[in-house]
Design an enzyme around this catalytic site. Sequence first.
Site, mmCIF file in Angstrom:
data_model
loop_
_atom_site.group_PDB
_atom_site.id
_atom_site.type_symbol
_atom_site.label_atom_id
_atom_site.label_comp_id
_atom_site.label_asym_id
_atom_site.label_seq_id
_atom_site.Cartn_x
_atom_site.Cartn_y
_atom_site.Cartn_z
ATOM 1 C CG HIS A 243 -1.837 -1.164 1.496
ATOM 2 N ND1 HIS A 243 -2.852 -1.537 0.742
ATOM 3 C CD2 HIS A 243 -1.803 -2.182 2.397
ATOM 4 C CE1 HIS A 243 -3.391 -2.589 1.184
ATOM 5 N NE2 HIS A 243 -2.756 -3.054 2.247
HETATM 6 O O1 RIB Z 1 -5.402 -0.067 4.460
HETATM 7 C C1 RIB Z 1 -3.872 0.061 4.500
HETATM 8 C C2 RIB Z 1 -3.184 1.123 5.189
HETATM 9 O O2 RIB Z 1 -3.525 1.034 6.625
HETATM 10 C C3 RIB Z 1 -1.817 1.093 5.010
HETATM 11 O O3 RIB Z 1 -1.179 2.485 5.299
HETATM 12 C C4 RIB Z 1 -1.354 0.408 6.402
HETATM 13 O O4 RIB Z 1 0.058 0.567 6.483
HETATM 14 C C5 RIB Z 1 -2.427 0.803 7.207
HETATM 15 O O5 RIB Z 1 -1.719 2.170 7.748
#
Ligand code: RIB
Length: 313
Positions: A243
Site C-alpha cells: 500500500h
Molecule cells: O489500509 C492500508 C493502510 O492501513 C496502510 O497504510 C497500512 O499501513 C495501514 O496503515
Amino acid sequence: MTARKIIIDTDPGQDDAVAILLALASPEDVEVLGITAVAGNVPLELTAKNTRIVCELAGKVDVPVYAGCDRPLGRDLVTAEHVHGKTGLDGPNLPDPTMPLQDQHGVDFIIDMLRSNEPGTVTLCPLGPLTNIATAFQKAPDIVERVQEVVLMGGAYFEVGNITPAAEFNIYVDPEAADIVFKSGVSIVVMPLDVTHKALVTKPRNDAFRALGTPAGIAVAEMTDFFERYDKEKYGSAGAPLHDPCVTAYLIRPDLFSGRHINVEIETSSELTMGMTVADWWGVTDRPTNALFIGDLNADGFFDLLTERLARL
Ligand code: RIB
Ligand code: CA
C-alpha cells in the site's frame, strides 16, 4: 532536477517501512525533511519506535523523527495488530533504535517546515490516519496554501473496505481528520486500495528482495512474509499489497500510475459506512473535483524500481 522536499507521516506497519526505505534510498528524487509518527496500525509509542528502526535499517540516522498525535481527533484509536503483529513490524528481528526521537511534537514540525520553506515546495506524504495533517491544518490554517501537494495512501472505491465492509483502515481510524484534509482545498493525490491491491508481492518479487542479500533486502522479504498472511487469507491475494510504497513510488515515477481527477468525500455520520471514501469515479454528481484518485499502476515497473532502490541501502 532538484529533489522534492517531503515530510513522511507514518504508522509503521511493514508497508510503511518499505515506503520509508524507498524514499531514503532515493535522495536524487526526494529530500526527506523529517518523518512524523502517528497512532494507527499500532499505538504511537510503537510507530515512533518503528520509524526509527526503519531509519537505522536504511543507515539514515540523521533523518529527524517526531512523535505526533496518539489518538484520532474525535474517537477511540483502532489499531491493526491482526495485520501487522504486536510490534507493528513483525517478521524480521530488528534491533531497538538508538537514534533519538525529536523533542518537538510532529504537528509543530509540520507547521514549522511549511512556514519556513518557500510556498509550494513541501509535499506531505501521509501513510496512516490523517490525524497529524488535520491537526496541523486546524492549528495553523495559513499552512494549507503553502503545501505543494498531499500524496496519501487511503480510501477505496471499487475495492471498498478492508477494515469494515465500507472503509479502508487509514480513513476509518480518523474519518474526521480525513474530512478536514479532503475539504481543505489542498492539492491531493490518493493511492486507494484500488491501486495498492494491484501492487502484490508475489513470490518471485519477494525472492528478488531476499536475493539482494543486504540487511534491508532480507528484512523487507521477512516483513512481507509476515504481512501477506492477512490479505492472502481474506482476499486470496497472490501476495502482500504494498500500500504505502505506492506513495513514494509516485513521487519518483508518477508515470507508473494512472487515475482520474474526481470528487472524494468522507462519510463521517453513519456508523454503518463510517470512513468510507465516496469517490465520484463516474462523474455522476456536480461535486467539485478535489483529488487525483489513482486506479492503476505498472506493477512490474513498480517492483523493478523498488528492488533497484532497495539494493542501494
Ligand atoms: O489500509 C492500508 C493502510 O492501513 C496502510 O497504510 C497500512 O499501513 C495501514 O496503515
Ligand atoms: Ca500505513
